[in-house]
Each structure stands twice: as structure tokens, then as C-alpha cells.
Design an enzyme around this catalytic site. Structure first.
Site, mmCIF file in Angstrom:
data_model
loop_
_atom_site.group_PDB
_atom_site.id
_atom_site.type_symbol
_atom_site.label_atom_id
_atom_site.label_comp_id
_atom_site.label_asym_id
_atom_site.label_seq_id
_atom_site.Cartn_x
_atom_site.Cartn_y
_atom_site.Cartn_z
ATOM 1 N N HIS A 224 1.344 78.513 88.248
ATOM 2 C CA HIS A 224 2.859 79.056 88.235
ATOM 3 C C HIS A 224 3.227 77.403 89.414
ATOM 4 O O HIS A 224 2.814 77.646 90.291
ATOM 5 C CB HIS A 224 3.092 80.707 88.941
ATOM 6 C CG HIS A 224 4.486 80.550 89.141
ATOM 7 N ND1 HIS A 224 5.228 80.373 88.887
ATOM 8 C CD2 HIS A 224 5.038 80.581 90.680
ATOM 9 C CE1 HIS A 224 6.469 80.544 88.979
ATOM 10 N NE2 HIS A 224 6.409 80.503 90.868
ATOM 11 N N TYR A 255 13.510 80.965 89.892
ATOM 12 C CA TYR A 255 14.258 81.271 91.156
ATOM 13 C C TYR A 255 14.581 80.380 92.627
ATOM 14 O O TYR A 255 14.003 78.896 92.186
ATOM 15 C CB TYR A 255 12.842 82.391 91.689
ATOM 16 C CG TYR A 255 11.990 81.978 91.777
ATOM 17 C CD1 TYR A 255 11.039 81.754 93.228
ATOM 18 C CD2 TYR A 255 10.814 82.159 90.830
ATOM 19 C CE1 TYR A 255 10.172 81.283 93.653
ATOM 20 C CE2 TYR A 255 8.912 82.000 91.126
ATOM 21 C CZ TYR A 255 9.182 81.612 92.253
ATOM 22 O OH TYR A 255 7.545 80.855 92.967
ATOM 23 N N ASP A 541 -0.471 116.920 82.508
ATOM 24 C CA ASP A 541 -0.352 118.815 81.583
ATOM 25 C C ASP A 541 -1.258 118.549 80.741
ATOM 26 O O ASP A 541 -1.232 117.050 80.217
ATOM 27 C CB ASP A 541 0.768 118.629 81.580
ATOM 28 C CG ASP A 541 1.234 117.475 80.515
ATOM 29 O OD1 ASP A 541 1.243 116.378 80.577
ATOM 30 O OD2 ASP A 541 2.780 118.320 79.545
HETATM 31 C C1 LIG Z 1 3.526 79.635 93.874
HETATM 32 C C2 LIG Z 1 3.392 81.216 94.019
HETATM 33 C C3 LIG Z 1 4.438 81.564 94.104
HETATM 34 C C4 LIG Z 1 4.422 82.735 94.375
HETATM 35 N N1 LIG Z 1 5.590 82.951 94.825
HETATM 36 C C5 LIG Z 1 5.948 84.685 95.581
HETATM 37 C C6 LIG Z 1 7.209 84.799 95.744
HETATM 38 O O1 LIG Z 1 7.961 84.735 96.243
HETATM 39 N N2 LIG Z 1 7.273 86.383 96.146
HETATM 40 C C7 LIG Z 1 5.891 87.171 95.398
HETATM 41 O O2 LIG Z 1 6.189 88.187 95.995
HETATM 42 N N3 LIG Z 1 4.721 86.552 95.435
HETATM 43 C C8 LIG Z 1 4.650 85.873 94.763
HETATM 44 N N4 LIG Z 1 3.613 84.594 94.835
HETATM 45 C C9 LIG Z 1 2.329 85.565 94.478
HETATM 46 C C10 LIG Z 1 2.083 86.154 95.378
HETATM 47 O O3 LIG Z 1 1.280 84.221 96.638
HETATM 48 C C11 LIG Z 1 0.373 86.906 95.835
HETATM 49 O O4 LIG Z 1 0.324 87.572 94.492
HETATM 50 C C12 LIG Z 1 -0.211 87.234 96.705
HETATM 51 O O5 LIG Z 1 -0.127 86.385 97.930
HETATM 52 C C13 LIG Z 1 -1.809 87.924 95.794
HETATM 53 O O6 LIG Z 1 -2.671 87.864 97.728
HETATM 54 P P1 LIG Z 1 -3.613 88.569 97.629
HETATM 55 O O7 LIG Z 1 -3.878 88.849 98.976
HETATM 56 O O8 LIG Z 1 -3.613 89.675 96.826
HETATM 57 O O9 LIG Z 1 -4.416 87.281 97.319
HETATM 58 P P2 LIG Z 1 -5.603 85.556 98.707
HETATM 59 O O10 LIG Z 1 -3.743 85.648 99.415
HETATM 60 O O11 LIG Z 1 -4.863 84.686 97.177
HETATM 61 O O12 LIG Z 1 -5.963 86.224 98.894
HETATM 62 C C14 LIG Z 1 -7.232 86.309 98.090
HETATM 63 C C15 LIG Z 1 -8.556 86.127 99.212
HETATM 64 O O13 LIG Z 1 -9.978 86.423 98.300
HETATM 65 C C16 LIG Z 1 -10.195 85.904 99.413
HETATM 66 N N5 LIG Z 1 -11.372 85.907 98.696
HETATM 67 C C17 LIG Z 1 -12.080 85.876 97.277
HETATM 68 N N6 LIG Z 1 -13.119 85.552 96.996
HETATM 69 C C18 LIG Z 1 -14.403 85.358 98.479
HETATM 70 C C19 LIG Z 1 -15.197 85.315 98.316
HETATM 71 N N7 LIG Z 1 -16.034 85.711 97.430
HETATM 72 N N8 LIG Z 1 -15.436 85.748 99.687
HETATM 73 C C20 LIG Z 1 -14.777 85.639 100.529
HETATM 74 N N9 LIG Z 1 -13.457 85.704 100.170
HETATM 75 C C21 LIG Z 1 -13.227 86.008 99.020
HETATM 76 C C22 LIG Z 1 -9.646 84.174 99.244
HETATM 77 O O14 LIG Z 1 -10.142 82.887 100.291
HETATM 78 C C23 LIG Z 1 -8.674 84.738 99.829
HETATM 79 O O15 LIG Z 1 -8.103 84.627 100.684
HETATM 80 C C24 LIG Z 1 3.726 83.336 94.524
HETATM 81 C C25 LIG Z 1 2.387 82.982 94.171
HETATM 82 C C26 LIG Z 1 2.571 81.937 93.547
HETATM 83 C C27 LIG Z 1 0.904 81.177 93.674
#
Ligand SMILES: Cc1cc2nc3c(=O)[nH]c(=O)nc-3n(C[C@H](O)[C@H](O)[C@H](O)COP(=O)(O)OP(=O)(O)OC[C@H]3O[C@@H](n4cnc5c(N)ncnc54)[C@H](O)[C@@H]3O)c2cc1C
Length: 812
Positions: A224, A255, A541
Site C-alpha cells: 500500500h 487519505y 437462532d
Molecule cells: C503504509 C501503511 C499505512 C497504514 N496506515 C494505517 C492507518 O493510517 N491507520 C490504520 O489504522 N492502519 C494503517 N495501516 C495498517 C496497520 O499498520 C496494520 O494493520 C497494523 O499495524 C497491524 O498491526 P499488527 O500488530 O497486527 O502487525 P505488525 O505490526 O506487523 O506486528 C506483527 C509482529 O509479528 C512479528 N512476527 C511475525 N512473524 C513472527 C515470527 N515468526 N516470530 C516472531 N515474531 C513474528 C513481526 O515482527 C511484527 O512485529 C497501514 C499500513 C500500511 C502498510
């Protein structure tokens, strides 16, 4: 020790929120592992610009966002706020979008968040960079704003640490260990962590981690685009990070937010750029961070043109940096929360935006600690909601990419997905096509909404055409089919309604324990009853037909019911639950001539005394063996006839041929919904959900408190003493403004509730809207207003059901 041994995988904004919420509830053996450094792990949360718009068609999603806003507003990191409450502004540059903003205003008002539709001058006053000539108006939500995602992660980590939660950075999870059907440990590159509960909060890596526990997660990481301008001269000298509201310009898929004297511009208008999880760079390989891929400037060209058109001040600025950042999409745009169906103790909290993160943390913590979620209705988010075909990789990819494209589109409530279709068709499909069915899609099924072949029925009927919005996916034939059903007899394809077979020596006791009804009755009985959660909230239900001593056929609402059954199966293997939907089919034969049609086709007694209302019988209709249930969602005499899929076509043809002398018609979903609402029949998911109890939903009749204990009974005894709100029947005289659900209901200027299901009642000649209202307003004759785009539609509380309250037609 309080609570089980928990390992949370992922310390992004979701994992951190969960650790905070779980530890706040007293669980004291929690370890959070992340492959990256803390608190900026390299996941999506590490670069999210943090815009939080709370407006959503889903009440549950708005509630998650609302909690997130409240929580982040209360958090700081060393005195620095975790939320900048600058407000949110969605702008309209076309009349269609302005109308849509009014609709969105209706949702957010209905869900209890303050919002205003502003005229063009006021919109530009709120955001002075907007071009007055381009803007027609805006939707302003004062409590929206900017989440400081990494700060929020850090603040929640610190708080959880103070309660004893252990955070392990640079620990990559390589495998999940299970024994039997239980999770036992998490294997990391630094060693093994024993666990009784594992929660996967791994964001875009979710499918990979879930696979380690044998779970197929329907999630696609998509790139994105997010770009940052250099200095915008009009912002020069701005010392606050943001002062103007965050902006959405949905017609251009954009946005925007401020960052001191620059602007961040996010864009959904580019081609979908999905990635396989295996293609995501590792923490060590990644140039910037794993969730960031290189900016593809060409894809951003239209975004920059649109930005400069909307905000003339940006014409003097340049794009200085950009990323193609990765985050998660799902087939229905909803998060994936809950426990694996196969591995006990393996949970997921996936596909969650920053916007909903703290709410999800709380929802998951309640679910884990209490066994159910009391603050939020999670039925739309439960990871077990999917049908098998929803998990096919090709389906997931196609839907996730399309959802990316449509993120800001104006979607009509009835708008079906276009691709992949067709997927599931009933055995009657060929005949339906021959009759000119106009198909919509639900749960993968092709469902006729009306049949062009019925256009001849229009002669002599006066049918008012609703306004253009309500008339999309509508035909006057809908009205004619509804009326013809009440006049003669109609066939309705009920195949898509899920049905399960519950068998075995423990089946009766099992269903007695899980349902509110007394189902341990004679063979041939049919019981309408409810599944409740332990807090007394309605999970579904259902209709339970006893076909044998140890054999039941249960009509349910979806996969969540099947999952609920499976989770409660007794350990002694005395009960078997089987989804029989795909191998069977069902036709509803309904209308005053239904008996005249069916009786001559069968040797069984289908008379009123021989086959009473709410009874079941096995019989032959012509050459087709059927299970017949005497009940009807449309409020007319008739039967649901079930048979195996191979004989479905023969059943349809047999009925169709014999029905010619009664001028039989095929009826579509449009007519069905209208007839259902005239009769006051509730639909789970729209009219009532987990947050409602049977008494407020008008379903107290389906609860048999006198029988032995059942799930939810204790809570119900408490809840029935304090019924505050009521699912209420409203009628609307205006035949043109046909409401469609989710509109706010006003008493004077105060929003007092919201519409659930609505349709025009073609027998009663009025619009019908079911709505949640405070009990004191739920009094027949009470006038209220329904918010409908930029106007109000007068409505009146009516006694229900609106049609045949004496049940004379059903019991005829
Ligand atoms: C460019 C961009 C703009 C965005 N803008 C917005 C916005 O304006 N508003 C909004 O609400 N959302 C926004 N989002 C979406 C939002 O950023 C994500 O949906 C959200 O941060 C996801 O959070 P999370 O904790 O699920 O994932 P993450 O922050 O990705 O955390 C997942 C974690 O799991 C860890 N992990 C994965 N696999 C393993 C493994 N095997 N072993 C150990 N650790 C592991 C990773 O290292 C990571 O730290 C945006 C996203 C992007 C890319």
C-alpha cells in the site's frame, strides 16, 4: 499462578495491546516474542501513519475503534501523547459522495459517535488547505485523529512489563508444537517456550505462523502506497505535529495527514500488489524493514495529481519519500479473531488496523479470560466464520485484491461480489436460469433475487418504484412475487440455509444443553430455539427437527454454529455433528394453495391434522424421498422439503409441473425478505447478535427456563429482570424512501437507536423497519424519525407481527 502459560507471537500494535489487556486482567504468565527489535519491530505498526477514522458500516468495528481512541487518548509515553485528537474529515467532491457521506453519518450516529455533515464553507474552515471550489461538503468526526502507533506499542509494552509480562525481542518463531489436539509450546530460534495458550498476532506473517499450527488463515499481505511531501510552504513554521483534521478523499482513493510542515499521502488507487508471505524479507535482509517494499513512483502519479487538485498548497511541494508498505487484507475485510477449530489453545488476532488495535486487544483478552467477549460483538470477526471454499488460495487472493481496490468505494448493501462467480449453485439452478433469475450472491451461493419470467404477474398491480438507491438490485417483480405467494403458491430455494445433522445416543442431551428450547420431544417435533453464550447473548437462532430417537436435523445460520457445536461435543463420542448442506437441498413450498399442490403428490398425510404446524415427516413427493418440515419463513401454509442434491431437480420439476394449475411461481430473496418482515421473523446477524438477549429481541417465547440447565441460563435469569432496549417494529408510510438497515432512529433530535432489517411490505402496503429502541419508546403508536441520507423519514412503532397475527394462515 493466575491464568495459563501464554505466548503471544508478535509485538506490534495488536500483540502489545493484548499483553497489556491480558495482564490487566490478572493473567501472570505471559511472554511476548517478536522476531524484530522493540518497540519498532519492522512490522506494519512500525510505519503506519496512524490515521484513525471510526466510521464503519459495522457497529462492531466502530466500537473497536472507539475503544482504541479512548484508550490511546489515556496513554502517554514519557509525557508524549499516544493519540492526537485532531478530528477526521471525509470530503465529497461529487454529489454521489456527498450522499454517501450522509449515509456514513447515519452509521456513525447510529453507533453512538458524534459526527456532523458540514457544508462546503464549514469543511474548508476545518481544513484550510482544501480548495473551496472542489469541495461540496464533508463528514466531520471530532474524536477521530492520529494514533502514534510505535509510541502506543511502547507504552503498552512498558505497562505490561510492569505487571510481569516478559517481552523477548529478536526471537523468531519457527514452529508451534502440539500434542493431540492441544498446543504445548512455541519453538523459536532461541529455544522452546512451553505454552498452554498461543496467540498469533503476527500481522502479515499470520498465514505462515498459523500454518505452523495447521491452520489455514485467509489473509493476503498487500503493498500500500504511502508518500511524504517535503515542506508545504503554507505549513511553514507549524510546530505542532498536526492541527488540522486527518482527511479522506475517497473518490480519488486518498487519505492525508499533517506531519509538522509536511503531509503524508496514502493511496489505494493503484493496482493491487499482493505478496506471498514467503516473499517478505527477513529482519536482517530488509533494506528498511520487512514490511516495507520499494516505492513504485509510477503507481503514485494519479494520487499526486489528485492531491494537488484538492489541496492547491501542495502544488508548491514535492514528494520526497515514499514506501509500498505491507498490511493485511481478508476476503470480507474483517479481522480474523478466535481459536483454531482444530488445535485447542491456538488463537489468532490478525488483519487488524491500528484503528481497531486496542479494541481487539481487549476483545481477545475478555474472550481468553472469561470464555466470551462482553464488551464487543465479535461474531463478524470470528475466524471460524468461513465456509470451506472461502479458504481456497485462489479465492482468498481474488477477494483480498478486490477488497483493496474497493476500500473507499460506495458499496450498496445488496451489491454482490463479481468474482469469483458462480461458486455454489443449488440443484434448481438450471431451472432458475431458465426462469430468468436475477442472481445475487451470499456465502458463495447464487441466490435468485427475482425471476424475469414473473413479469407477467405485474399486469393489474400498482407497484410504486422506490428511489434510485433503493431501486438498485430491485424490480417491481419483487412485489408481484410477494403478492403471488400470499395469493397462490410459490417455490423458494432455501438450499443456502446451512443445515447440520446431529446424531448419536447423546444427541438429545447435547441439544438440550446447548439450546434454549425443549428439543427432547417426540420424533417428528420441530423446535425453534436459540443458541446462547454463557453471558446469555444470542449466538444464533436455529430450528431443531427430531427425525429419529437419536437423529436431529438442525437448521443453523452459518459456520459459527457448526463450530460452536463441535467445541461442545461430549468427550465420550456419543454425538456426531455433520454439515449436510452441500449434499442436500431445500425448497420452500409456501402459499394458501401449498397443500392443494403437495397432497396429491404424496401418499403421506399432509392434512392439517395429519401434519401439524411445526412437525416433521419423511415422505415421498412423486418419486423423490423428502424430509418435510411444516414451517414457513414467509408466514404462509406450507413446507420446507429437503432431499439429497441428486434428486433436487426432480423435486423442483415435480412441484413445478403439478403447480401449473395453481399458477405456481418461483419467488426470490427480494419477496422473501419482504414477507419475512411482514411476519416479524428475526434474522440473526442483522436483527440480533451476540450483544442481545432473547427478551429484548422479542424471542423470550423460544426460551424454556423450566427445562434442565442449558448454556446461558443463569445469565438469562439476571438479564430478563432488566430489559432496557427492545427490537421494535416500525412502519413507514413513504413508499419511495425504502430504508435498508443501519440507519439511525431519532426521537426529536436525539439518536435513540438504529434500524436492523428493513423492506417494503407489499401485502400491508407500508415500509417495514425493525429497529433497536429504548423500551420506553417501543410503544405502538409512538412516532419516531429514521435518518435517511440527508433527510428524516417519519415512522411509527407498530404492534407485531404486521401480517396474520392470529397465525390463521400458517395453521390453516
Ligand atoms: C503504509 C501503511 C499505512 C497504514 N496506515 C494505517 C492507518 O493510517 N491507520 C490504520 O489504522 N492502519 C494503517 N495501516 C495498517 C496497520 O499498520 C496494520 O494493520 C497494523 O499495524 C497491524 O498491526 P499488527 O500488530 O497486527 O502487525 P505488525 O505490526 O506487523 O506486528 C506483527 C509482529 O509479528 C512479528 N512476527 C511475525 N512473524 C513472527 C515470527 N515468526 N516470530 C516472531 N515474531 C513474528 C513481526 O515482527 C511484527 O512485529 C497501514 C499500513 C500500511 C502498510
Amino acid at each position: 499462578m493466575v491464568g495459563p502459560r501464554v505466548v503471544v507471537i508478535g509485538a506490534g500494535v495488536v500483540g502489545a495491546a493484548l499483553a497489556d489487556e491480558l495482564s490487566a486482567r490478572g493473567w501472570d504468565d505471559i511472554t511476548v516474542v517478536d522476531q524484530g527489535p522493540l518497540p519498532a519491530t519492522g512490522g506494519s505498526s512500525s510505519h503506519a501513519p496512524g490515521l484513525v477514522f471510526q466510521t464503519n458500516a459495522s457497529k462492531g468495528m466502530t466500537q473497536l475503534a472507539r475503544y482504541t481512541v479512548d484508550k490511546l487518548c489515556s496513554l502517554d509515553l514519557d509525557g508524549h501523547p499516544c493519540f492526537l485528537q485532531v478530528g477526521g474529515l471525509e470530503v465529497a467532491t461529487t454529489p454521489e459522495r456527498l450522499a454517501e457521506l450522509y449515509r456514513r453519518h447515519g452509521w456513525i450516529t447510529a453507533w453512538g459517535v458524534e459526527a456532523h455533515v458540514l457544508d462546503a464553507d464549514e469543511t474548508v474552515r476545518r481544513h484550510s488547505l482544501l480548495d473551496r471550489d472542489a469541495v461540496l461538503g464533508g463528514l466531520y468526526v471530532p474524536t477521530d485523529g492520529l494514533a502514534k502507533a510505535v509510541r502506543a506499542v511502547d507504552a503498552q509494552i512498558r505497562r505490561a512489563r510492569r505487571r510481569g509480562v516478559v517481552f523477548l525481542a529478536r526471537h523468531e518463531v519457527l514452529d508451534i508444537r502440539t500434542e493431540g489436539d492441544r498446543v504445548t509450546a512455541v519453538i523459536t530460534d532461541q529455544g522452546e517456550l512451553p505454552a498452554e495458550v498461543v496467540v498469533c498476532c503476527a500481522g502479515i506473517w499470520g498465514p505462515k505462523v498459523a500454518r505452523m499450527a495447521g491452520m489455514n488463515l485467509p489473509l493476503t499481505p498487500l503493498a500500500h502506497q504511502l508518500a511524504w511531501t517535503g515542506q508545504v510552504p503554507a505549513l511553514a513554521g507549524q510546530t505542532a505535529e498536526a492541527v488540522r483534521p486527518i482527511l479522506r478523499h475517497q473518490d480519488a482513493d486518498l487519505y492525508l495527514r499533517e506531519r509538522y510542515d509536511t503531509l503524508g499521502v496514502g493511496y489505494y488507487g493503484h493496482r493491487p500488489m499482493p505478496l506471498r508471505v514467503e516473499e517478505i524479507a527477513t529482519v536482517d535482509e530488509a533494506e528498511v524493514m520487512p514490511s516495507v517494499t520499494p516505492f513504485t513512483e509510477d503507481d503514485f502519479a494519479d494520487a499526486w495529481t489528485a492531491t494537488r487538485a484538492l489541496l492547491p498548497a501542495t502544488r508548491e511541494a514535492k514528494i520526497e519519500e515514499g514506501i509500498n508498505g505491507l498490511f493485511s487484507f481478508t476476503p470480507d475485510n474483517m479481522p480474523l479473531l478466535g481459536e483454531s477449530p482444530d488445535v485447542a489453545g491456538f488463537w489468532v488476532a490478525e488483519a487488524v488496523w491500528v484503528t481497531h488495535s486496542a479494541g481487539v486487544g481487549r476483545a481477545m483478552a475478555e474472550w481468553l479470560v472469561d470464555g466470551y467477549c462482553s464488551s464487543f460483538d465479535v461474531h463478524e470477526f470470528d475466524v471460524n466464520r468461513f465456509e470451506p471454499h472461502h479458504l481456497a488460495p485462489d479465492y482468498v487472493l481474488a477477494r483480498d485484491c478486490q477488497n483493496y481496490v474497493e476500500v473507499y468505494d460506495i458499496i450498496h448493501p445488496l451489491q454482490p461480489m463479481e468474482d469469483p462467480r458462480p461458486l455454489r449453485v443449488s440443484p434448481f439452478h438450471t431451472r432458475q436460469r431458465e426462469l430468468g433469475a436475477f442472481f445475487l450472491e451470499a456465502g458463495g451461493w447464487e441466490r435468485p433475487h427475482w425471476y424475469e419470467a414473473n413479469s407477467a404477474l405485474l399486469a393489474g398491480r400498482e407497484i410504486v418504484t422506490p428511489n434510485a438507491w433503493a431501486a438498485r438490485y430491485w424490480s417491481p417483480i419483487v412485489a408481484a412475487e410477494a403478492q403471488a405467494t400470499r395469493e397462490s403458491v410459490a417455490l423458494y430455494d432455501m438450499t443456502p440455509l446451512k443445515r447440520v445433522e446431529v446424531t448419536g445416543p447423546g444427541a438429545a442431551a447435547f441439544l438440550q444443553r446447548l439450546t434454549t428450547g425443549d428439543v427432547d420431544k417426540s420424533v417428528g417435533s420441530v423446535t425453534y430455539c436459540l443458541l446462547l453464550d454463557v453471558d446469555g447473548g444470542i449466538r444464533s437462532d436455529i430450528t431443531v427437527a427430531r427425525l429419529g430417537r437419536d437423529e436431529f436435523q438442525v437448521g443453523v445460520n452459518g459456520n459459527l454454529d457448526l463450530d460452536w457445536f463441535r467445541r461442545h461435543l461430549p468427550a465420550d463420542h456419543s454425538v456426531t455433528v455433520r454439515d449436510i448442506t452441500a449434499g442436500t437441498c431445500c425448497v420452500g413450498v409456501w402459499g394458501p394453495r401449498a397443500r392443494d399442490l403437495v397432497q396429491p403428490l404424496t401418499g403421506a398425510d399432509f392434512s392439517n391434522t395429519g401434519f401439524r404446524y411445526f412437525r416433521a415427516k419423511k415422505a415421498f413427493v412423486g418419486t423423490v424421498p423428502v424430509t418435510a418440515l411444516r414451517l414457513s419463513y414467509v408466514g404462509e401454509l406450507g413446507w420446507e422439503l429437503y432431499t439429497t442434491a441428486d434428486l433436487g431437480l426432480k423435486l423442483w420439476d415435480t412441484l413445478w409441473e403439478a403447480g401449473q394449475r395453481f399458477e405456481i411461481v418461483a419467488g426470490g430473496r427480494g419477496a422473501f425478505t419482504s414477507l419475512r418482515l411482514e411476519k416479524g421473523y428475526r434474522s440473526f446477524g442483522a436483527d440480533m447478535t451476540y450483544e442481545h438477549d432473547p427478551y429484548e429481541a422479542g424471542l423470550g417465547f423460544a426460551v424454556k427456563l423450566a427445562k434442565d440447565d442449558f448454556v446461558g441460563r443463569d445469565a438469562l435469569l439476571r438479564r430478563r429482570e432488566s430489559v432496557g432496549r427492545k427490537l421494535t417494529c416500525l412502519t413507514v408510510d413513504d413508499p419511495v424512501a425504502v430504508v435498508m438497515g443501519k440507519e439511525p432512529v431519532y426521537d426529536g433530535t436525539a439518536c435513540v437507536g438504529y434500524v436492523t432489517s428493513a423492506a417494503y411490505g407489499y401485502t400491508i402496503g407500508k415500509g417495514i423497519a425493525y429497529a433497536w429502541l429504548p423500551g420506553e419508546l417501543s410503544v405502538p403508536g409512538r412516532a419516531v424519525d429514521i435518518g435517511y441520507f440527508d433527510s428524516r423519514v417519519p415512522a411509527v412503532v407498530a404492534a407485531e407481527p404486521l401480517f396474520d397475527p392470529a397465525m390463521e394462515r400458517l395453521r390453516a
